[in-house]
Design an enzyme around this catalytic site. Structure first.
Site, PDB file in Angstrom:
ATOM      1  N   SER A 106      -5.747   3.413   7.519  1.00  0.00           N
ATOM      2  CA  SER A 106      -6.513   2.209   7.916  1.00  0.00           C
ATOM      3  C   SER A 106      -7.552   1.718   6.910  1.00  0.00           C
ATOM      4  O   SER A 106      -8.147   0.664   7.134  1.00  0.00           O
ATOM      5  CB  SER A 106      -7.213   2.382   9.284  1.00  0.00           C
ATOM      6  N   THR A 107      -7.799   2.458   5.822  1.00  0.00           N
ATOM      7  CA  THR A 107      -8.889   2.026   4.934  1.00  0.00           C
ATOM      8  C   THR A 107      -8.430   1.134   3.780  1.00  0.00           C
ATOM      9  O   THR A 107      -9.233   0.789   2.912  1.00  0.00           O
ATOM     10  CB  THR A 107      -9.677   3.218   4.352  1.00  0.00           C
ATOM     11  N   GLY A 108      -7.154   0.760   3.785  1.00  0.00           N
ATOM     12  CA  GLY A 108      -6.668  -0.168   2.764  1.00  0.00           C
ATOM     13  C   GLY A 108      -6.673  -1.567   3.342  1.00  0.00           C
ATOM     14  O   GLY A 108      -7.725  -2.137   3.645  1.00  0.00           O
ATOM     15  N   TYR A 158      -5.996  -2.549   6.240  1.00  0.00           N
ATOM     16  CA  TYR A 158      -6.547  -2.639   7.597  1.00  0.00           C
ATOM     17  C   TYR A 158      -8.074  -2.624   7.639  1.00  0.00           C
ATOM     18  O   TYR A 158      -8.665  -2.806   8.711  1.00  0.00           O
ATOM     19  CB  TYR A 158      -5.960  -1.549   8.500  1.00  0.00           C
ATOM     20  N   GLY A 194       0.804  -1.216   0.000  1.00  0.00           N
ATOM     21  CA  GLY A 194       0.000   0.000   0.000  1.00  0.00           C
ATOM     22  C   GLY A 194       0.837   1.265   0.000  1.00  0.00           C
ATOM     23  O   GLY A 194       1.907   1.342  -0.612  1.00  0.00           O
ATOM     24  N   VAL A 195       0.352   2.256   0.734  1.00  0.00           N
ATOM     25  CA  VAL A 195       0.986   3.570   0.705  1.00  0.00           C
ATOM     26  C   VAL A 195       2.381   3.498   1.343  1.00  0.00           C
ATOM     27  O   VAL A 195       3.299   4.208   0.914  1.00  0.00           O
ATOM     28  CB  VAL A 195       0.061   4.619   1.366  1.00  0.00           C
ATOM     29  N   ASP A 196       2.573   2.639   2.301  1.00  0.00           N
ATOM     30  CA  ASP A 196       3.890   2.461   2.932  1.00  0.00           C
ATOM     31  C   ASP A 196       4.935   2.060   1.891  1.00  0.00           C
ATOM     32  O   ASP A 196       6.014   2.662   1.807  1.00  0.00           O
ATOM     33  CB  ASP A 196       3.755   1.387   4.030  1.00  0.00           C
TER      34      ASP A 196
HETATM   35  P1  ADP Z   1      -3.671   0.574   5.962  1.00  0.00           P
HETATM   36  O1  ADP Z   1      -2.820  -0.638   6.226  1.00  0.00           O
HETATM   37  O2  ADP Z   1      -3.550   1.620   7.064  1.00  0.00           O
HETATM   38  O3  ADP Z   1      -5.083   0.226   5.624  1.00  0.00           O
HETATM   39  P2  ADP Z   1      -2.948   0.989   3.126  1.00  0.00           P
HETATM   40  O4  ADP Z   1      -1.636   1.494   2.637  1.00  0.00           O
HETATM   41  O5  ADP Z   1      -3.301  -0.414   2.833  1.00  0.00           O
HETATM   42  O6  ADP Z   1      -2.958   1.294   4.717  1.00  0.00           O
HETATM   43  O7  ADP Z   1      -4.120   1.914   2.571  1.00  0.00           O
HETATM   44  C1  ADP Z   1      -4.393   3.200   3.035  1.00  0.00           C
HETATM   45  C2  ADP Z   1      -4.901   4.038   1.875  1.00  0.00           C
HETATM   46  O8  ADP Z   1      -3.782   4.510   1.110  1.00  0.00           O
HETATM   47  C3  ADP Z   1      -5.815   3.308   0.882  1.00  0.00           C
HETATM   48  O9  ADP Z   1      -6.912   4.148   0.572  1.00  0.00           O
HETATM   49  C4  ADP Z   1      -4.897   3.143  -0.354  1.00  0.00           C
HETATM   50  O10 ADP Z   1      -5.658   3.147  -1.552  1.00  0.00           O
HETATM   51  C5  ADP Z   1      -4.094   4.414  -0.257  1.00  0.00           C
HETATM   52  N1  ADP Z   1      -2.856   4.505  -1.052  1.00  0.00           N
HETATM   53  C6  ADP Z   1      -2.097   3.531  -1.599  1.00  0.00           C
HETATM   54  N2  ADP Z   1      -1.047   4.061  -2.271  1.00  0.00           N
HETATM   55  C7  ADP Z   1      -1.139   5.417  -2.134  1.00  0.00           C
HETATM   56  C8  ADP Z   1      -0.384   6.547  -2.585  1.00  0.00           C
HETATM   57  N3  ADP Z   1       0.717   6.396  -3.327  1.00  0.00           N
HETATM   58  N4  ADP Z   1      -0.831   7.808  -2.249  1.00  0.00           N
HETATM   59  C9  ADP Z   1      -1.930   7.988  -1.493  1.00  0.00           C
HETATM   60  N5  ADP Z   1      -2.676   6.965  -1.024  1.00  0.00           N
HETATM   61  C10 ADP Z   1      -2.295   5.699  -1.343  1.00  0.00           C
END
Ligand code: ADP
Length: 178
Positions: free
Chosen positions: A122-124, A126, A33-35
């Protein structure tokens, strides 16, 4: 007050702000995801800084936040906060999620950050439902901003259409209340 909160759709790694926030895990180990996107774009300096924090304090508990360099990102800092895993809503999720936003903003203030961008924590992976998470996120940020004026702008950078729409609806509901 509302003008300080902006919603945009896009990739948070591209944001020209003082700090971007990462939806991290409590081990501060690179995830999906975003991490993953932030670490890929920011480079190994971010990984190293997270490793140091883990060695020093064993990671970051849910609802709290830590700060590192932004490495190669346009942003100077990355604030890593650990959102709650959605377990149905009766496990303190909303309080922990609100705490993520407050703790991140408080770390931002400590580091003289004026502009900050959040993803939808948290909306990905998690699994936190978007409508509920958006309402918690926006009211936590709004409350924090009402307490002082150190932060100039908070941007929510939402990756996909449905997340963006969820935040748009939650923001107009919140504005309707005032
Ligand atoms: P969590 O584990 O907290 O749920 P995630 O990374 O899985 O975190 O998702 C959190 C949100 O970040 C989701 O809505 C996902 O679509 C979004 N996301 C993923 N990549 C990016 C990015 N490059 N920029 C912004 N948001 C992103």
């Amino acid at each position: 007050m509302e003008t300080k909160i902006k919603l945009v759709q896009g990739d948070i790694t591209k944001e020209q702000v003082d700090a971007i926030v990462n939806a991290a895990n409590s081990q501060l180990i690179g995830g999906l995801g975003v991490d993953g996107a932030i670490r890929r774009a920011g480079g190994s300096e971010i990984d190293r800084a997270c490793d140091e924090i883990r060695a020093r304090q064993g990671g970051c508990p849910t609802g709290e936040a830590v700060i590192t360099t932004g490495g190669n990102l346009p942003a100077k800092y990355v604030i890593h906060t650990v959102g709650p895993i959605w377990r149905g809503g009766n496990s303190g999720e909303s309080e922990l999620l609100a705490s993520c936003y407050r703790e991140s903003l408080s770390l931002a203030l400590d580091n003289r950050v004026k502009t900050i961008a959040f993803p939808s924590i948290s909306t990905g992976i998690y699994g936190y439902p978007i409508d509920k998470a958006a309402a918690v996120a926006l009211s936590a940020v709004k409350e924090f901003l009402m307490q002082g004026d150190g932060i100039g702008e908070v941007r929510f950078v939402l990756f996909d259409d449905s997340t963006y729409r969820g935040y748009e609806q939650a923001l107009s509901a919140l504005e309707g209340q005032t």
